[in-house]
Enzyme design. Structure first.
Site, PDB file in Angstrom:
ATOM      1  N   SER A 176       0.844  -1.201   0.000  1.00 62.00           N
ATOM      2  CA  SER A 176       0.000   0.000   0.000  1.00 62.00           C
ATOM      3  C   SER A 176       0.874   1.244   0.000  1.00 62.00           C
ATOM      4  O   SER A 176       1.965   1.238   0.587  1.00 62.00           O
ATOM      5  CB  SER A 176      -0.869   0.024   1.257  1.00 62.00           C
ATOM      6  OG  SER A 176      -1.459   1.294   1.415  1.00 62.00           O
ATOM      7  N   TYR A 214      -1.859  -0.180  10.516  1.00 63.48           N
ATOM      8  CA  TYR A 214      -2.134  -0.653   9.148  1.00 63.48           C
ATOM      9  C   TYR A 214      -0.938  -0.372   8.247  1.00 63.48           C
ATOM     10  O   TYR A 214      -0.442  -1.255   7.536  1.00 63.48           O
ATOM     11  CB  TYR A 214      -3.394   0.010   8.573  1.00 63.48           C
ATOM     12  CG  TYR A 214      -3.580  -0.333   7.104  1.00 63.48           C
ATOM     13  CD1 TYR A 214      -3.937  -1.621   6.730  1.00 63.48           C
ATOM     14  CD2 TYR A 214      -3.347   0.611   6.099  1.00 63.48           C
ATOM     15  CE1 TYR A 214      -4.064  -1.966   5.388  1.00 63.48           C
ATOM     16  CE2 TYR A 214      -3.479   0.276   4.766  1.00 63.48           C
ATOM     17  CZ  TYR A 214      -3.835  -1.022   4.415  1.00 63.48           C
ATOM     18  OH  TYR A 214      -3.945  -1.363   3.082  1.00 63.48           O
TER      19      TYR A 214
HETATM   20  P1  NDP Z   1     -11.783  -5.721   0.159  1.00 62.35           P
HETATM   21  O1  NDP Z   1     -12.266  -5.504   1.556  1.00 62.35           O
HETATM   22  O2  NDP Z   1     -12.728  -5.457  -0.960  1.00 62.35           O
HETATM   23  O3  NDP Z   1     -11.212  -7.211  -0.002  1.00 62.35           O
HETATM   24  C1  NDP Z   1     -10.425  -7.802   1.008  1.00 62.35           C
HETATM   25  C2  NDP Z   1     -10.345  -9.292   0.756  1.00 62.35           C
HETATM   26  O4  NDP Z   1      -9.500  -9.878   1.766  1.00 62.35           O
HETATM   27  C3  NDP Z   1     -11.694  -9.975   0.839  1.00 62.35           C
HETATM   28  O5  NDP Z   1     -11.796 -10.925  -0.186  1.00 62.35           O
HETATM   29  C4  NDP Z   1     -11.664 -10.672   2.196  1.00 62.35           C
HETATM   30  O6  NDP Z   1     -12.419 -11.866   2.130  1.00 62.35           O
HETATM   31  C5  NDP Z   1     -10.170 -11.014   2.279  1.00 62.35           C
HETATM   32  N1  NDP Z   1      -9.773 -11.303   3.654  1.00 62.35           N
HETATM   33  C6  NDP Z   1      -9.748 -10.445   4.697  1.00 62.35           C
HETATM   34  N2  NDP Z   1      -9.392 -11.107   5.818  1.00 62.35           N
HETATM   35  C7  NDP Z   1      -9.180 -12.414   5.447  1.00 62.35           C
HETATM   36  C8  NDP Z   1      -8.823 -13.575   6.148  1.00 62.35           C
HETATM   37  N3  NDP Z   1      -8.568 -13.560   7.478  1.00 62.35           N
HETATM   38  N4  NDP Z   1      -8.697 -14.742   5.470  1.00 62.35           N
HETATM   39  C9  NDP Z   1      -8.946 -14.780   4.141  1.00 62.35           C
HETATM   40  N5  NDP Z   1      -9.298 -13.706   3.410  1.00 62.35           N
HETATM   41  C10 NDP Z   1      -9.422 -12.537   4.081  1.00 62.35           C
HETATM   42  O7  NDP Z   1     -10.479  -4.811   0.015  1.00 62.35           O
HETATM   43  P2  NDP Z   1      -9.443  -4.562  -1.202  1.00 62.35           P
HETATM   44  O8  NDP Z   1      -9.736  -5.420  -2.358  1.00 62.35           O
HETATM   45  O9  NDP Z   1      -9.367  -3.108  -1.378  1.00 62.35           O
HETATM   46  O10 NDP Z   1      -8.113  -5.013  -0.466  1.00 62.35           O
HETATM   47  C11 NDP Z   1      -7.244  -6.012  -0.959  1.00 62.35           C
HETATM   48  C12 NDP Z   1      -5.846  -5.723  -0.471  1.00 62.35           C
HETATM   49  O11 NDP Z   1      -5.425  -4.472  -0.977  1.00 62.35           O
HETATM   50  C13 NDP Z   1      -5.675  -5.631   1.043  1.00 62.35           C
HETATM   51  O12 NDP Z   1      -4.462  -6.242   1.395  1.00 62.35           O
HETATM   52  C14 NDP Z   1      -5.608  -4.128   1.307  1.00 62.35           C
HETATM   53  O13 NDP Z   1      -4.866  -3.834   2.465  1.00 62.35           O
HETATM   54  C15 NDP Z   1      -4.892  -3.668   0.055  1.00 62.35           C
HETATM   55  N6  NDP Z   1      -5.060  -2.260  -0.329  1.00 62.35           N
HETATM   56  C16 NDP Z   1      -6.304  -1.706  -0.497  1.00 62.35           C
HETATM   57  C17 NDP Z   1      -6.416  -0.394  -0.913  1.00 62.35           C
HETATM   58  C18 NDP Z   1      -7.734   0.293  -1.079  1.00 62.35           C
HETATM   59  O14 NDP Z   1      -7.774   1.543  -1.028  1.00 62.35           O
HETATM   60  N7  NDP Z   1      -8.824  -0.421  -1.343  1.00 62.35           N
HETATM   61  C19 NDP Z   1      -5.229   0.394  -1.232  1.00 62.35           C
HETATM   62  C20 NDP Z   1      -3.992  -0.284  -0.996  1.00 62.35           C
HETATM   63  C21 NDP Z   1      -3.925  -1.570  -0.583  1.00 62.35           C
HETATM   64  P3  NDP Z   1     -13.345 -12.479   3.285  1.00 62.35           P
HETATM   65  O15 NDP Z   1     -13.843 -11.333   4.124  1.00 62.35           O
HETATM   66  O16 NDP Z   1     -14.416 -13.198   2.523  1.00 62.35           O
HETATM   67  O17 NDP Z   1     -12.451 -13.415   4.019  1.00 62.35           O
HETATM   68  C1  8X3 Z   2      -4.923   1.764   1.675  1.00 61.56           C
HETATM   69  C2  8X3 Z   2      -4.437   2.874   0.816  1.00 61.56           C
HETATM   70  O1  8X3 Z   2      -4.442   5.403   0.541  1.00 61.56           O
HETATM   71  O2  8X3 Z   2      -6.400   4.335   1.571  1.00 61.56           O
HETATM   72  O3  8X3 Z   2      -3.962   0.766   1.667  1.00 61.56           O
HETATM   73  O4  8X3 Z   2      -4.305   4.409   2.781  1.00 61.56           O
HETATM   74  S1  8X3 Z   2      -4.917   4.336   1.470  1.00 61.56           S
END
Ligand code: NDP
Ligand code: 8X3
Length: 258
Positions: free
Chosen positions: A142, A155
């Site tokens: 991130s 985070y």
């Molecule tokens: P979402 O919340 O849409 O998706 C997160 C996914 O992670 C879901 O499929 C959830 O599935 C899964 N997950 C969470 N906890 C667990 C667990 N314990 N075991 C298995 N699966 C798990 O978020 P994003 O798609 O945005 O996030 C994906 C990644 O990108 C994350 O690592 C996040 O930190 C990162 N990220 C996101 C950003 C954003 O602004 N959206 C920016 C930068 C990075 P379920 O709940 O069904 O288990």
């Molecule tokens: C999350 C990205 O910009 O929302 O990983 O902190 S930001």
């Protein structure tokens, strides 16, 4: 190429957001995808959406539980191609409080998921890639890891772990043929903010007021681009942000949105 020749890609966190779109795009390219997450019904819907020529195998597991994961990977069908890539995407953020008033249970959940969960998946699948002399691990970091904002604390630190681990893995894997990439997105509209705000839709929506955020497809396409470079090319790290997002989330906080 047949799905067997394309190989199999494991995508964690495939029930939503980046993981969901990455799984679908990979399946469209003819890959077999093992889609990991906790919500079984979401994974079943994803598997049903797999296009002709691609196959998505749902694998319901919590990445925080290594034993559960190990047993689930052990039950994958025999007719599956070898695993050629892993997208370590499962992750979450909880809360936006400053360090001095944040909830330590939320810290633990983020550490258990973003750090231990990623290590659990990697520890189970990396030896196979090394044994077969090729493969690719893509870790989702991130921009929060690089550019601080108030309330990012634990985070951001879990994602800094992901960035540094990715670089260190590169050194450990020298000569094995296995590639490692870290993709570091900025603000993207998925379920991420809803989870961070514990289901408060209004607060989650407000975060994106006046910004055109990244989409899950923007990130999925970046992951696909990294995976599809020729074997002699290792993309170490990619940052991708909305054009409207200055570094960090300070702008949203100043406007009272975060
Ligand atoms: P979402 O919340 O849409 O998706 C997160 C996914 O992670 C879901 O499929 C959830 O599935 C899964 N997950 C969470 N906890 C667990 C667990 N314990 N075991 C298995 N699966 C798990 O978020 P994003 O798609 O945005 O996030 C994906 C990644 O990108 C994350 O690592 C996040 O930190 C990162 N990220 C996101 C950003 C954003 O602004 N959206 C920016 C930068 C990075 P379920 O709940 O069904 O288990
Ligand atoms: C999350 C990205 O910009 O929302 O990983 O902190 S930001």
């Amino acid at each position: 190429m047949s799905p067997r020749e394309h190989g199999c890609v494991v995508v964690s966190g495939a029930s939503s957001g980046f993981g969901f779109r990455t799984a679908l795009l990979l399946a469209e390219q003819g890959h077999t995808v093992v889609a990991v997450a906790r919500r079984e019904e979401r994974l079943d819907a994803l598997a049903d959406a797999a296009p002709a020529g691609g196959r998505i195998i749902p694998l319901t597991a919590d990445v925080r539980d290594r034993d559960e994961l190990k047993s689930a990977f052990g039950k994958l069908p025999d007719d599956m191609p070898d695993i050629t890539a892993v997208v370590n995407n499962a992750g979450l953020s909880r809360g936006f409080g400053p360090m001095q008033s944040a909830d330590s249970r939320q810290w633990q959940e983020m550490i258990d998921t973003n750090v231990t969960g990623l290590l659990n998946v990697t520890s189970l699948l990396l030896p196979g890639l090394v044994e077969r002399g090729c493969g690719h691990i893509v870790n989702i970091g991130s921009i929060a890891a690089r550019y601080p904002y108030t309330g990012g604390n634990v985070y951001a630190a879990t994602k800094a772990f992901v960035h540094q681990l990715s670089l260190n893995m590169r050194t450990d894997l020298e000569g094995t043929g296995v590639r490692v990439t870290c993709v570091a997105p900025g603000m993207a509209r998925t379920e991420f903010a809803l989870v961070r705000y514990d289901g408060d839709e209004q607060r989650a929506d407000r975060l994106y007021d006046g910004v055109v955020p990244l989409t899950a497809d923007d990130v999925a396409e970046t992951v696909l681009w990294c995976l599809s470079r020729p074997p002699h090319v290792n993309v170490n790290m990619i940052e991708i942000m909305p054009t409207d997002q200055p570094f960090g989330l300070g702008f949203a906080q100043r406007r009272g949105r975060a």
